[in-house]
Structure formats: structure tokens, C-alpha cells
Design a protein around this motif. Structure first.
Motif, PDB file in Angstrom:
ATOM      1  N   LYS A 119       0.836  -1.200   0.000  1.00 41.96           N
ATOM      2  CA  LYS A 119       0.000   0.000   0.000  1.00 41.96           C
ATOM      3  C   LYS A 119       0.871   1.250   0.000  1.00 41.96           C
ATOM      4  N   PRO A 120       0.654   2.125  -0.956  1.00 43.73           N
ATOM      5  CA  PRO A 120       1.339   3.412  -0.900  1.00 43.73           C
ATOM      6  C   PRO A 120       0.729   4.271   0.218  1.00 43.73           C
ATOM      7  N   VAL A 121       1.524   5.118   0.835  1.00 39.63           N
ATOM      8  CA  VAL A 121       1.034   6.006   1.886  1.00 39.63           C
ATOM      9  C   VAL A 121       0.321   7.214   1.269  1.00 39.63           C
ATOM     10  N   ASP A 122       0.805   7.685   0.145  1.00 42.02           N
ATOM     11  CA  ASP A 122       0.235   8.842  -0.545  1.00 42.02           C
ATOM     12  C   ASP A 122      -1.145   8.492  -1.122  1.00 42.02           C
ATOM     13  N   PHE A 123      -2.136   9.356  -0.868  1.00 37.40           N
ATOM     14  CA  PHE A 123      -3.512   9.070  -1.292  1.00 37.40           C
ATOM     15  C   PHE A 123      -3.621   8.885  -2.801  1.00 37.40           C
ATOM     16  N   GLU A 124      -3.038   9.787  -3.581  1.00 38.12           N
ATOM     17  CA  GLU A 124      -3.154   9.684  -5.044  1.00 38.12           C
ATOM     18  C   GLU A 124      -2.547   8.386  -5.564  1.00 38.12           C
ATOM     19  N   LYS A 125      -1.416   7.987  -5.002  1.00 35.23           N
ATOM     20  CA  LYS A 125      -0.791   6.733  -5.410  1.00 35.23           C
ATOM     21  C   LYS A 125      -1.635   5.541  -4.966  1.00 35.23           C
ATOM     22  N   PHE A 126      -2.221   5.645  -3.779  1.00 33.61           N
ATOM     23  CA  PHE A 126      -3.097   4.580  -3.285  1.00 33.61           C
ATOM     24  C   PHE A 126      -4.300   4.416  -4.213  1.00 33.61           C
ATOM     25  N   VAL A 127      -4.907   5.532  -4.600  1.00 33.19           N
ATOM     26  CA  VAL A 127      -6.052   5.504  -5.517  1.00 33.19           C
ATOM     27  C   VAL A 127      -5.655   4.822  -6.824  1.00 33.19           C
ATOM     28  N   GLU A 128      -4.475   5.139  -7.323  1.00 33.77           N
ATOM     29  CA  GLU A 128      -4.006   4.529  -8.571  1.00 33.77           C
ATOM     30  C   GLU A 128      -3.799   3.027  -8.419  1.00 33.77           C
ATOM     31  N   VAL A 129      -3.257   2.598  -7.280  1.00 33.65           N
ATOM     32  CA  VAL A 129      -3.064   1.162  -7.029  1.00 33.65           C
ATOM     33  C   VAL A 129      -4.411   0.444  -7.003  1.00 33.65           C
ATOM     34  N   VAL A 130      -5.393   1.019  -6.305  1.00 30.11           N
ATOM     35  CA  VAL A 130      -6.722   0.407  -6.238  1.00 30.11           C
ATOM     36  C   VAL A 130      -7.341   0.334  -7.632  1.00 30.11           C
ATOM     37  N   ARG A 131      -7.178   1.391  -8.418  1.00 28.51           N
ATOM     38  CA  ARG A 131      -7.706   1.395  -9.784  1.00 28.51           C
ATOM     39  C   ARG A 131      -7.060   0.290 -10.621  1.00 28.51           C
ATOM     40  N   LYS A 132      -5.742   0.123 -10.470  1.00 28.00           N
ATOM     41  CA  LYS A 132      -5.047  -0.915 -11.237  1.00 28.00           C
ATOM     42  C   LYS A 132      -5.459  -2.314 -10.796  1.00 28.00           C
ATOM     43  N   ILE A 133      -5.652  -2.506  -9.506  1.00 29.53           N
ATOM     44  CA  ILE A 133      -6.138  -3.806  -9.012  1.00 29.53           C
ATOM     45  C   ILE A 133      -7.499  -4.087  -9.615  1.00 29.53           C
ATOM     46  N   ASP A 134      -8.374  -3.095  -9.565  1.00 29.19           N
ATOM     47  CA  ASP A 134      -9.714  -3.253 -10.127  1.00 29.19           C
ATOM     48  C   ASP A 134      -9.650  -3.543 -11.627  1.00 29.19           C
ATOM     49  N   GLU A 135      -8.867  -2.774 -12.329  1.00 31.48           N
ATOM     50  CA  GLU A 135      -8.764  -2.950 -13.781  1.00 31.48           C
ATOM     51  C   GLU A 135      -8.274  -4.356 -14.126  1.00 31.48           C
ATOM     52  N   PHE A 136      -7.242  -4.810 -13.432  1.00 28.85           N
ATOM     53  CA  PHE A 136      -6.685  -6.129 -13.720  1.00 28.85           C
ATOM     54  C   PHE A 136      -7.686  -7.240 -13.394  1.00 28.85           C
ATOM     55  N   TRP A 137      -8.249  -7.221 -12.191  1.00 31.22           N
ATOM     56  CA  TRP A 137      -9.098  -8.327 -11.745  1.00 31.22           C
ATOM     57  C   TRP A 137     -10.493  -8.310 -12.351  1.00 31.22           C
ATOM     58  N   VAL A 138     -10.910  -7.161 -12.900  1.00 34.29           N
ATOM     59  CA  VAL A 138     -12.255  -7.088 -13.479  1.00 34.29           C
ATOM     60  C   VAL A 138     -12.216  -7.131 -15.005  1.00 34.29           C
ATOM     61  N   THR A 139     -11.225  -6.489 -15.617  1.00 34.56           N
ATOM     62  CA  THR A 139     -11.243  -6.417 -17.082  1.00 34.56           C
ATOM     63  C   THR A 139     -10.257  -7.348 -17.767  1.00 34.56           C
ATOM     64  N   VAL A 140      -9.209  -7.785 -17.077  1.00 37.45           N
ATOM     65  CA  VAL A 140      -8.195  -8.621 -17.709  1.00 37.45           C
ATOM     66  C   VAL A 140      -8.379 -10.090 -17.349  1.00 37.45           C
TER      67      VAL A 140
END
Length: 146
Positions: A119-140
């Protein structure tokens, strides 16, 4: 199989209210329509997954986001129990934790985690990590049928 546009059920196992809030905000920020369910410790997570007590009507999650450092039963124990249970082991588990320790990474994969994300500590980086997890597990990835 999950379609790219079909929402999924995600179980977030996280005891830190701030991280829960950041995860919710990350989902809202990116308009992610998936249902986010919360378990605040390892015991509650297993009750949710086994539909016990107040979780009798809980949906089977399509994906689990699991913190390692949890009260009552830590994430390593929860991961081990999930992957040993024939009814639960096909649910992908992404370890999402602050630990960067090699022993935590190796142990998580030994217990059959599907991914390990720090988990990144920075909010914007955290949001990006969550988005990438979602993108990978839902669309790929193709998830097993419920």
C-alpha cells in the motif's frame, strides 16, 4: 466468467478505518461500481466467507483484498484457511499491506496468495493502485463463476 462491465463483490479485510475510507474513496473516485464489503479483522473475514452469524446472507466475494496485520486472527492465518478450504480456495486473494518485508512476501505466496501489493502512503498513489487492481481483476482476468 466476469464480463468487463459486470460489477463484482470484493471483500476488503482491513482493520485501519483510514485505509478503509481511502479504499472506498478510491472506488468512488474512479466510479468503480463493484460492491465493497468490509471485514475489520481475520475472525470477521472468515465469518463473512463462511456466511456465519450476522453474515448469513453475505455474497460470495469474487475477490478478496487482505491486509496482513489484523487483530484476533492475522492475514497470514486467514489466507492459509481460505486456501485450504475447498469451497473458498478459488477466490483470488490480493494481499494489500504496508509490509515490504521479504518474509511477508514469500510467506504470502507460500500460502497461495494470488498477488502481493504494498500500500502506498500517498492518497493519489493509493487511488491509482486500487484502480489498477480493479482494472486487472475485473477487465483482464477471467474469474470463476459464482
Amino acid at each position: 466468467m466476469t464480463q468487463a462491465h459486470e460489477p463484482i463483490d470484493i471483500l476488503l479485510v482491513e482493520d485501519d478505518p483510514g485505509d478503509v475510507l481511502m479504499t472506498r474513496e478510491a472506488f468512488e473516485h474512479h466510479k468503480i461500481r463493484n460492491a465493497l464489503h468490509i471485514a475489520s479483522d481475520g475472525v470477521e473475514a472468515l465469518e463473512f466467507l463462511k456466511r456465519k452469524g450476522r453474515f448469513g446472507q453475505a455474497p460470495r466475494p469474487d475477490l478478496i483484498l487482505l491486509d496482513l496485520n489484523l487483530p484476533r486472527k492475522d492475514g497470514r492465518e486467514v489466507l492459509g484457511e481460505i486456501k485450504q478450504d475447498p469451497d473458498l480456495r478459488t477466490i483470488p486473494v490480493v494481499v494489500l499491506t504496508t509490509s515490504e518485508a521479504d518474509e511477508d512476501i514469500v510467506r504470502s505466496y507460500d500460502l497461495h496468495a494470488n498477488a502481493y501489493v504494498t500500500k502506498p502512503v500517498d492518497f493519489e498513489k493509493f487511488v491509482e493502485v486500487v484502480r489498477k487492481i480493479d482494472e486487472f481483476w475485473v477487465t483482464v482476468v477471467k474469474l470463476p463463476r459464482r
